[in-house]
Motif scaffolding. Structure first.
Motif, PDB file in Angstrom:
ATOM      1  N   LYS A 398      -4.992 -10.739   3.069  1.00  0.00           N
ATOM      2  CA  LYS A 398      -5.086  -9.411   2.465  1.00  0.00           C
ATOM      3  C   LYS A 398      -4.841  -9.452   0.953  1.00  0.00           C
ATOM      4  O   LYS A 398      -4.377 -10.450   0.411  1.00  0.00           O
ATOM      5  CB  LYS A 398      -4.041  -8.488   3.113  1.00  0.00           C
ATOM      6  CG  LYS A 398      -4.417  -8.091   4.527  1.00  0.00           C
ATOM      7  CD  LYS A 398      -3.521  -6.983   5.030  1.00  0.00           C
ATOM      8  CE  LYS A 398      -4.032  -6.496   6.391  1.00  0.00           C
ATOM      9  NZ  LYS A 398      -3.233  -5.370   6.900  1.00  0.00           N
ATOM     10  N   LEU A 401      -8.845  -8.555  -3.003  1.00  0.00           N
ATOM     11  CA  LEU A 401     -10.107  -7.943  -3.425  1.00  0.00           C
ATOM     12  C   LEU A 401     -10.440  -8.252  -4.879  1.00  0.00           C
ATOM     13  O   LEU A 401     -11.560  -8.657  -5.199  1.00  0.00           O
ATOM     14  CB  LEU A 401     -10.053  -6.415  -3.209  1.00  0.00           C
ATOM     15  CG  LEU A 401     -11.258  -5.639  -3.749  1.00  0.00           C
ATOM     16  CD1 LEU A 401     -12.557  -6.096  -3.101  1.00  0.00           C
ATOM     17  CD2 LEU A 401     -11.076  -4.137  -3.527  1.00  0.00           C
ATOM     18  N   TYR A 422     -17.672  -4.755   0.974  1.00  0.00           N
ATOM     19  CA  TYR A 422     -17.057  -3.599   0.307  1.00  0.00           C
ATOM     20  C   TYR A 422     -15.833  -3.120   1.067  1.00  0.00           C
ATOM     21  O   TYR A 422     -15.733  -1.954   1.438  1.00  0.00           O
ATOM     22  CB  TYR A 422     -18.056  -2.440   0.233  1.00  0.00           C
ATOM     23  CG  TYR A 422     -19.308  -2.726  -0.561  1.00  0.00           C
ATOM     24  CD1 TYR A 422     -19.256  -3.329  -1.807  1.00  0.00           C
ATOM     25  CD2 TYR A 422     -20.560  -2.369  -0.061  1.00  0.00           C
ATOM     26  CE1 TYR A 422     -20.411  -3.578  -2.529  1.00  0.00           C
ATOM     27  CE2 TYR A 422     -21.706  -2.609  -0.785  1.00  0.00           C
ATOM     28  CZ  TYR A 422     -21.624  -3.215  -2.022  1.00  0.00           C
ATOM     29  OH  TYR A 422     -22.759  -3.445  -2.736  1.00  0.00           O
ATOM     30  N   LYS A 423     -14.936  -4.064   1.366  1.00  0.00           N
ATOM     31  CA  LYS A 423     -13.721  -3.693   2.085  1.00  0.00           C
ATOM     32  C   LYS A 423     -12.555  -4.300   1.334  1.00  0.00           C
ATOM     33  O   LYS A 423     -12.648  -5.424   0.826  1.00  0.00           O
ATOM     34  CB  LYS A 423     -13.791  -4.269   3.506  1.00  0.00           C
ATOM     35  CG  LYS A 423     -13.974  -3.235   4.606  1.00  0.00           C
ATOM     36  CD  LYS A 423     -13.969  -3.880   5.963  1.00  0.00           C
ATOM     37  CE  LYS A 423     -12.916  -3.288   6.878  1.00  0.00           C
ATOM     38  NZ  LYS A 423     -12.824  -1.828   6.900  1.00  0.00           N
ATOM     39  N   LYS A 424     -11.457  -3.563   1.269  1.00  0.00           N
ATOM     40  CA  LYS A 424     -10.285  -4.103   0.583  1.00  0.00           C
ATOM     41  C   LYS A 424      -9.770  -5.339   1.303  1.00  0.00           C
ATOM     42  O   LYS A 424      -9.519  -6.364   0.678  1.00  0.00           O
ATOM     43  CB  LYS A 424      -9.177  -3.041   0.546  1.00  0.00           C
ATOM     44  CG  LYS A 424      -9.240  -2.141  -0.658  1.00  0.00           C
ATOM     45  CD  LYS A 424      -8.015  -1.244  -0.736  1.00  0.00           C
ATOM     46  CE  LYS A 424      -6.897  -1.917  -1.494  1.00  0.00           C
ATOM     47  NZ  LYS A 424      -6.540  -1.168  -2.725  1.00  0.00           N
ATOM     48  N   ASN A 425      -9.639  -5.223   2.611  1.00  0.00           N
ATOM     49  CA  ASN A 425      -9.027  -6.309   3.376  1.00  0.00           C
ATOM     50  C   ASN A 425      -9.844  -6.666   4.613  1.00  0.00           C
ATOM     51  O   ASN A 425      -9.445  -6.397   5.739  1.00  0.00           O
ATOM     52  CB  ASN A 425      -7.603  -5.913   3.796  1.00  0.00           C
ATOM     53  CG  ASN A 425      -6.701  -5.699   2.593  1.00  0.00           C
ATOM     54  OD1 ASN A 425      -6.646  -6.540   1.694  1.00  0.00           O
ATOM     55  ND2 ASN A 425      -6.002  -4.572   2.563  1.00  0.00           N
TER      56      ASN A 425
ATOM     57  N   GLN B 153     -20.433   3.682   4.860  1.00  0.00           N
ATOM     58  CA  GLN B 153     -19.025   4.065   4.721  1.00  0.00           C
ATOM     59  C   GLN B 153     -18.240   2.824   4.314  1.00  0.00           C
ATOM     60  O   GLN B 153     -18.101   1.894   5.101  1.00  0.00           O
ATOM     61  CB  GLN B 153     -18.544   4.596   6.086  1.00  0.00           C
ATOM     62  CG  GLN B 153     -17.165   5.184   6.082  1.00  0.00           C
ATOM     63  CD  GLN B 153     -17.152   6.536   5.358  1.00  0.00           C
ATOM     64  OE1 GLN B 153     -17.865   7.452   5.733  1.00  0.00           O
ATOM     65  NE2 GLN B 153     -16.357   6.623   4.307  1.00  0.00           N
ATOM     66  N   TYR B 154     -17.747   2.779   3.080  1.00  0.00           N
ATOM     67  CA  TYR B 154     -17.024   1.605   2.603  1.00  0.00           C
ATOM     68  C   TYR B 154     -15.721   2.020   1.938  1.00  0.00           C
ATOM     69  O   TYR B 154     -15.476   3.209   1.720  1.00  0.00           O
ATOM     70  CB  TYR B 154     -17.880   0.820   1.602  1.00  0.00           C
ATOM     71  CG  TYR B 154     -19.202   0.363   2.164  1.00  0.00           C
ATOM     72  CD1 TYR B 154     -19.247  -0.592   3.180  1.00  0.00           C
ATOM     73  CD2 TYR B 154     -20.399   0.888   1.699  1.00  0.00           C
ATOM     74  CE1 TYR B 154     -20.462  -1.014   3.711  1.00  0.00           C
ATOM     75  CE2 TYR B 154     -21.617   0.472   2.219  1.00  0.00           C
ATOM     76  CZ  TYR B 154     -21.641  -0.477   3.225  1.00  0.00           C
ATOM     77  OH  TYR B 154     -22.829  -0.891   3.743  1.00  0.00           O
ATOM     78  N   ASP B 155     -14.916   1.040   1.558  1.00  0.00           N
ATOM     79  CA  ASP B 155     -13.696   1.372   0.829  1.00  0.00           C
ATOM     80  C   ASP B 155     -14.066   1.898  -0.552  1.00  0.00           C
ATOM     81  O   ASP B 155     -15.047   1.452  -1.160  1.00  0.00           O
ATOM     82  CB  ASP B 155     -12.780   0.145   0.755  1.00  0.00           C
ATOM     83  CG  ASP B 155     -12.041  -0.070   2.081  1.00  0.00           C
ATOM     84  OD1 ASP B 155     -11.901   0.928   2.838  1.00  0.00           O
ATOM     85  OD2 ASP B 155     -11.630  -1.201   2.377  1.00  0.00           O
ATOM     86  N   PRO B 156     -13.261   2.862  -1.059  1.00  0.00           N
ATOM     87  CA  PRO B 156     -13.689   3.617  -2.236  1.00  0.00           C
ATOM     88  C   PRO B 156     -13.955   2.784  -3.482  1.00  0.00           C
ATOM     89  O   PRO B 156     -13.240   1.829  -3.746  1.00  0.00           O
ATOM     90  CB  PRO B 156     -12.534   4.603  -2.497  1.00  0.00           C
ATOM     91  CG  PRO B 156     -11.474   4.291  -1.521  1.00  0.00           C
ATOM     92  CD  PRO B 156     -11.988   3.351  -0.507  1.00  0.00           C
ATOM     93  N   ASP B 273      -9.866   8.175  -8.276  1.00  0.00           N
ATOM     94  CA  ASP B 273     -10.992   7.262  -8.052  1.00  0.00           C
ATOM     95  C   ASP B 273     -11.479   6.661  -9.370  1.00  0.00           C
ATOM     96  O   ASP B 273     -11.906   5.506  -9.410  1.00  0.00           O
ATOM     97  CB  ASP B 273     -12.149   8.005  -7.350  1.00  0.00           C
ATOM     98  CG  ASP B 273     -11.980   7.999  -5.828  1.00  0.00           C
ATOM     99  OD1 ASP B 273     -11.067   7.294  -5.341  1.00  0.00           O
ATOM    100  OD2 ASP B 273     -12.747   8.688  -5.135  1.00  0.00           O
TER     101      ASP B 273
END
Lengths: 485, 485
Positions: A398, A401, A422-425, B153-156, B273
């Motif tokens: 984790k 990013l 496109y995901k933090k973790n 739908q992804y992390d911001p 954001d």
């Protein structure tokens, strides 16, 4: 009424569920006879277009583009009468506009408007016909044409022969199986028609019946000539004799000795040019694929000399022909995938001073070719990649990013096609699965341990081999590796 | 009447000469606001598109295509009201069709129709607007857009940041001089508007006035806000304070402490954001080109989050803005060449069940870029080649046409771009001049002496050096040479 119809459609599709009426504002579909092209289809399309463009460039053509709509009178004026399949725009600013139905008429307009007397150009673009669509056979109302034309006053049959060579090169390279290119000449058709006793005014309609010989037996064609077109049986039989003839240089020579045809000036001019054409086709080593076929008539009225049409030998599906299709593709003639011919009068019809510019050209009908290739791709085991991504930058733990984004950015700067989820973790497994699914060959894995050691783990997705590479050198190492992938 | 008008025009152009009336059938021109693209312009266009496509592919996008026309209700339905610049087709088969005016609405329709919940795609295509054309500034009624969108739908802010990075990469590579990418957020605009006391229903019209700040001084904007849009001076002054602010991460942090804005939920969401965006932009090393600018409002109503617009620093030409232009190019805003933003609601408006698919994307307005590059090319001394021909096969004596055709054919077979003049007996000088004029670097010369000796003379056009090469080896030798040319 319209609202009701929509409601009914929704009830059908809704499987009994209540759907919020406010949500569905309209029916979701594309216009009749048109379709979206998805990413897999686009990959196939781009491969085919790249073969075609390479060939056109190998033959020294420049490329131009013209607007998708023209003044209506440009389209109808050149052909003298309104082409009934034309899409017209609503006149909202004092101009009557229509969508182009081919690329040849805009080309003639372009030459006349700019006083261009010689050019070799290709044009790839969409054209529009309110025709009867057969979507499963690549017959659409919006379809792509790939045109190559040579305009200018040159020594006879040299550009004509090059056009045939281009059709040959493209079909050979697209690997669509065996094919034949039929050739004939408008002047030979004219002469044959005259010596058989067909009245001048019936020439076009007789030609369009004769043109069906590739999908109808002679007996049916003959019956149409007599019963629908009003020829006498004797005239029909005379025509029947000629249009059964196929050959090459030899046939042209033989017909120059024909007691009737040899008396017709037009026919002799056409036959002598046919001989010359075959001499050049011999130089181009394509006489085994080209057939002089007296039954080839084609639809368009603007041809003045040689005409040709390429047919695939494998895919023979009978269908109804439609006039006005240079490629013969939308016409759905048997396996026809390319066509063209000489049209020496068209530019003169556009020019205010009637200055003529002789032209010869060809059109590749790619929708039909794509239809065949898409079907091939469906049955093939080979998976089509729709992206070209070379590396996924992944993380094993984790909170990495920003580290991932920084490395990805360095790869982009080096011109490498690199992706990051496109995901933090994201889970490592998810990231590796993404590579398997989309065909990404290489993964650069960042983990806490790796960062401490100043390295990045490179993983080959296919072999699952992993190796640690110094963080400073990882971009260079990836560059080196993707060349070999 | 129409005939008379034509005759008058002809008399004007005819310099007193008598012209045969029968010859000129119609006025030769393209539709208002459209133009042909000639071969030189096409070369520039293809270079630009290749930079853009390479970048889109480096960022892992697939590509799709949609028809040039849609059902009218698809275009008007999504936006709720009729977009007045739309081209409508005549209804001739029971369908009301319109030409697409952007690529975003067809994309939303495509996603909803195919139930696609995540995709990264680019789309290059022409769009149509019955707008006021300014041909000299690259503002047409038919123009090309290059769109890149990330749906899912992804992390911001991760995809949002990548979009900005893509705009940056393309503008850097196109070498158009210095540029800035302004960013703002719809929610910050909403919040600012609310805390300043702008009535909800005036939000859009106030934004469109504020958006003019890049081409009008504040005093003029303020006067419009008060006199045309009916704001009180106090409200206008409050807005004036905010929209003069420019910065980066620091400004977002400062505004989160702002006594008024910090009380507005929407504004805080947007500002948080924005902070996150700038963190990712730091990873992408582009914060020196990106400015958080509270005056950026843009035209389109469908944006829900971050919005951005790229402007060139050099070419500042004031012009009137037009709503509904994502790239801001046809709008003619000052030097704007790209734009985009987040639109999370558009797909849901198409979907029968209202299923939403969050989207963020960008549009490169290439016509304006091309306009600049075409002007550059005109003033540059560098000659643009419009063909890629590598070799001319020439002859030094008469009667060698077939020999020339055979060698040319061998070169084509080897994938070499080879040309032969369409003349039976061209003069050697004519052939060499053709090479100089069109930039062909190499000539293969066949002569009687050479044929007797079994050689071909290879001539380097630039250095005029000539060397004899064995006929058997000439194709290989040419292949070897063109790699180094």
């Amino acid at each position: 009424m319209e609202g009701e119809e929509r409601r009914r459609k929704k009830e059908k599709g809704g499987k009994g569920k209540q759907i919020d009426e406010a949500k569905q504002k309209f029916v979701l579909k594309t216009a009749k006879g048109t379709r979206d092209i998805n990413s897999k289809q686009m990959m196939i399309r781009e491969k085919v277009l790249s073969v075609i463009v390479s060939c056109f460039e190998r033959h020294n053509a420049v490329t131009i583009d013209t607007p998708v709509f023209e003044l209506k009178e440009t389209l109808t004026g050149i052909n003298g009468e309104e082409f009934k399949l034309i899409y017209n725009l609503k006149d909202e600013n004092g101009e009557q506009l229509s969508l182009r139905y081919d690329l040849t008429v805009p080309f003639a307009r372009y030459l006349a408007m700019n006083n261009i007397t010689n050019i070799k150009r290709y044009h790839i673009g969409k054209v529009y016909r309110r025709d009867n669509p057969v979507m499963t056979r690549g017959r659409y109302r919006e379809f792509c044409q790939c045109d190559f034309d040579i305009a200018g006053q040159y020594d006879p049959m040299i550009p004509d022969a090059e056009c045939l060579r281009i059709v040959y090169e493209i079909l050979r390279e697209l690997d669509l199986g065996d094919f034949r290119i039929k050739v004939n000449d408008r002047r030979i058709l004219d002469g044959m028609s005259a010596v058989c006793g067909v009245p001048d005014e019936k020439f076009c309609t007789i030609c369009s019946t004769v043109d069906k010989l590739d999908k109808m037996p002679w007996e049916d064609v003959k019956s149409e000539l007599i019963n629908k077109k009003g020829l006498s049986e004797d005239v029909a039989d005379q025509i029947g004799e000629y249009v059964s003839m196929q050959g090459g240089l030899d046939l042209a020579e033989k017909l120059l000795q024909d007691p009737k045809l040899s008396q017709n000036k037009q026919a002799c001019a056409g036959l002598n040019d046919m001989k010359l054409l075959f001499v050049y086709l011999q130089c181009f080593k394509i006489t085994d694929k080209v057939v002089f076929d007296l039954s080839l008539a084609r639809g368009l009225d603007y041809y003045t000399g040689v005409i040709y049409e390429a047919v695939l030998c494998q895919t023979l599906q009978p269908e109804v022909p439609v006039a006005g299709d240079r490629a013969g593709v939308n016409a759905g003639s048997v396996g026809s995938v390319a066509g063209g011919g000489r049209y020496d009068g068209l530019v003169g019809q556009c020019d205010s001073k009637g200055r003529t510019v002789p032209c010869v050209g060809l059109s590749i009908g790619i929708e039909r070719i794509l239809c065949i290739l898409e079907q091939k791709a469906k049955t093939s085991a080979e998976k089509i990649r729709t992206t070209k991504t070379q590396v996924l930058v992944a993380s094993a733990q984790k909170n990495l990013l920003e580290q991932r984004l920084k490395l990805t950015n360095e790869l982009w700067d080096a011109g490498i096609k690199a992706e990051v989820l496109y995901k933090k973790n994201p889970k490592l497994l998810t990231q590796l699965q993404h590579c398997e699914e989309t065909g990404i060959p290489l993964v650069a894995i960042l983990g806490e341990q790796e960062i401490q050691n100043g390295v990045v783990k490179l993983r080959n997705v296919a072999t699952r081999e992993e190796v640690d590479v110094s963080r400073d050198q990882v971009v260079e190492e990836i560059k080196r590796r993707i060349i070999n992938l």
